[in-house]
Design an enzyme around this catalytic site. Sequence first.
Site, mmCIF file in Angstrom:
data_model
loop_
_atom_site.group_PDB
_atom_site.id
_atom_site.type_symbol
_atom_site.label_atom_id
_atom_site.label_comp_id
_atom_site.label_asym_id
_atom_site.label_seq_id
_atom_site.Cartn_x
_atom_site.Cartn_y
_atom_site.Cartn_z
ATOM 1 N N LYS A 201 0.864 -1.177 0.000
ATOM 2 C CA LYS A 201 0.000 0.000 0.000
ATOM 3 C C LYS A 201 0.897 1.222 0.000
ATOM 4 O O LYS A 201 1.678 1.441 0.928
ATOM 5 C CB LYS A 201 -0.906 -0.010 1.221
ATOM 6 N N LYS A 254 -2.104 -1.625 -3.907
ATOM 7 C CA LYS A 254 -2.967 -0.453 -3.854
ATOM 8 C C LYS A 254 -2.139 0.811 -3.934
ATOM 9 O O LYS A 254 -1.172 0.903 -3.188
ATOM 10 C CB LYS A 254 -3.741 -0.492 -2.538
HETATM 11 C C1 PBG Z 1 -7.456 3.465 5.422
HETATM 12 C C2 PBG Z 1 -7.659 3.335 3.954
HETATM 13 C C3 PBG Z 1 -7.442 4.286 2.944
HETATM 14 C C4 PBG Z 1 -7.913 3.715 1.762
HETATM 15 C C5 PBG Z 1 -8.363 2.442 2.080
HETATM 16 N N1 PBG Z 1 -8.176 2.218 3.437
HETATM 17 C C6 PBG Z 1 -6.946 5.659 3.013
HETATM 18 C C7 PBG Z 1 -5.565 5.943 3.418
HETATM 19 O O1 PBG Z 1 -4.749 5.059 3.647
HETATM 20 O O2 PBG Z 1 -5.281 7.135 3.543
HETATM 21 C C8 PBG Z 1 -7.945 4.365 0.410
HETATM 22 C C9 PBG Z 1 -8.955 3.816 -0.544
HETATM 23 C C10 PBG Z 1 -9.242 4.662 -1.714
HETATM 24 O O3 PBG Z 1 -8.629 5.715 -1.971
HETATM 25 O O4 PBG Z 1 -10.166 4.295 -2.448
HETATM 26 N N2 PBG Z 1 -6.198 3.209 5.896
#
Ligand code: PBG
Length: 329
Positions: A201, A254
């Site tokens: 991520k 992601k």
């Molecule tokens: C929470 C989380 C996020 C997303 C999914 N879980 C935001 C972040 O990490 O700031 C982003 C999902 C998206 O942008 O569609 N940790």
Amino acid sequence: MPFPETRLRRLRRTRALRDFVRETDVRASCLVAPIFVDASLERGRTAIASMPGVERLSLAETVAEAGELVALGIRSVLLFGLPTEKDESGSGAWDDDGVVALAVVAIKAAWPELLVITDVCLCEYTSHGHCGVLRTGSGGQETVDNDATLELLARVALSHARAGADIVAPSDMMDGRVGAIRAELDADGFEDVALMAYSAKFASAFYGPFREAADCAPSSGDRRGYQMDPANGREAVREALADVQEGADLLMVKPALAYLDVIAAIRAATLLPLAAYNVSGEYAMVKAAAAAGAIDERSVVLETLTAIRRAGADVIITYHAKDAARWLR
Ligand code: PBG
């Protein structure tokens, strides 16, 4: 055999030939629909300005939405919760009567066959918006305390498992969280609850609209101290391998589109099922370009989803899920 004996256009001549040799497909059953469940909504839905077509849902609407998804052939949802209150440690996240736990129970009662995946993180529940507990680190700067956060994440996952979640998906990017969650679930008799790790991520600007949707923007600083540097592909494979070792059942990359190479690399380096998250900013860009008349939305979405599958993703989490399922009928 070179040209003219070889003519690659031969197999592109008719639609039947093209269908015959197509390497990749997208099915409604490989799409996961994210849902934002808002505990402060007694009933109904509220729009999310930056994500046209996506809404925050009350509990009742969440169940109704699940029914619509089932009718469209979508077989899994990813739940995010918006609690009514936040605190320093994000304790609302592991409340057995918390918004996600209640939503899991309600969905499972109405649609037992729908796969329910829950996002395991603290950022929607902490007053400061970070994905873990804060402490003052060396140099006097606030930092997210990795090891202290693990126990809290394990509690969150356990509360979701108790509610009946099929899969828990930690998105916090703390080191060791997959192992910590697996150990907690197993110790409590939830050895059959699967774990999908947001392995790679990235600290991405493509999460902008989500932070409005889930009200989880950090009030100070950013997430670069725990989410990955977008420049690092090899490190993403290390993250994935670490999650495999700690007992993850599925892995995730992601965002998706700017990271197709990472999807391909992890696909090659591991044998686990792989998910890709087509995130909020990716969705918002398509919607804005379509609204401006610059692109054909349907074609762009289906091409995009196909490309994510081609890169190596088995499963795609996408806000386009409902539209795509309709188009794929
Ligand atoms: C929470 C989380 C996020 C997303 C999914 N879980 C935001 C972040 O990490 O700031 C982003 C999902 C998206 O942008 O569609 N940790």
